[in-house]
Design a protein around this motif. Structure first.
Motif, PDB file in Angstrom:
ATOM      1  N   THR A  69       1.138  -1.339  -0.225  1.00  0.00           N
ATOM      2  CA  THR A  69       0.695  -0.124  -0.027  1.00  0.00           C
ATOM      3  C   THR A  69       0.791   1.439   0.006  1.00  0.00           C
ATOM      4  O   THR A  69       0.426   2.694  -0.329  1.00  0.00           O
ATOM      5  CB  THR A  69      -0.732   0.034   1.274  1.00  0.00           C
ATOM      6  OG1 THR A  69      -0.477   0.021   2.334  1.00  0.00           O
ATOM      7  CG2 THR A  69      -1.911  -1.199   0.897  1.00  0.00           C
ATOM      8  N   GLU A 106      -0.036  -4.489   3.515  1.00  0.00           N
ATOM      9  CA  GLU A 106      -0.586  -3.204   4.438  1.00  0.00           C
ATOM     10  C   GLU A 106       1.073  -1.895   4.922  1.00  0.00           C
ATOM     11  O   GLU A 106       1.766  -3.007   5.517  1.00  0.00           O
ATOM     12  CB  GLU A 106      -1.496  -3.170   5.510  1.00  0.00           C
ATOM     13  CG  GLU A 106      -1.778  -1.891   6.365  1.00  0.00           C
ATOM     14  CD  GLU A 106      -2.474  -1.242   5.420  1.00  0.00           C
ATOM     15  OE1 GLU A 106      -2.047   0.135   5.322  1.00  0.00           O
ATOM     16  OE2 GLU A 106      -3.596  -1.577   4.631  1.00  0.00           O
ATOM     17  N   GLY A 107       1.051  -1.406   4.279  1.00  0.00           N
ATOM     18  CA  GLY A 107       2.862  -0.620   4.719  1.00  0.00           C
ATOM     19  C   GLY A 107       3.790  -0.625   3.541  1.00  0.00           C
ATOM     20  O   GLY A 107       4.289  -0.441   3.725  1.00  0.00           O
TER      21      GLY A 107
END
Length: 83
Positions: free
Chosen positions: A26, A55-56
């Protein structure tokens, strides 16, 4: 030279007939998750083409999130090797 301008995948999509796992972070500053969602749908001849969003995760996902990459890759290989 921008990598997206070199001999890209688009011209070879008909030849991709194996399962595809696309891992995308992301926090990728080069390509968006929306871009990955659009591109994964192009693998129409694959028995499975799956996008996994981390995520991240950054552009070099194996460097920013090595555990997630390793886990996803191992699960994918185990799943398809068993068939």
């Amino acid at each position: 030279m921008n990598l997206r301008d070199r001999d890209g995948l688009h011209g070879r999509l008909d030849d991709v007939r194996c399962p595809v796992l696309w891992l995308h972070g992301t926090a990728d500053q080069v390509y968006s998750v929306e871009n990955a969602k659009e591109k994964i749908r192009m693998f129409t001849r694959s028995p499975e083409a799956r996008l996994a969003v981390v995520e991240g995760g950054q552009h070099f996902l194996s460097a920013s999130n090595p555990a997630e990459v390793d886990d996803a890759a191992l699960e994918f290989v185990r799943r398809w090797a068993a068939l």
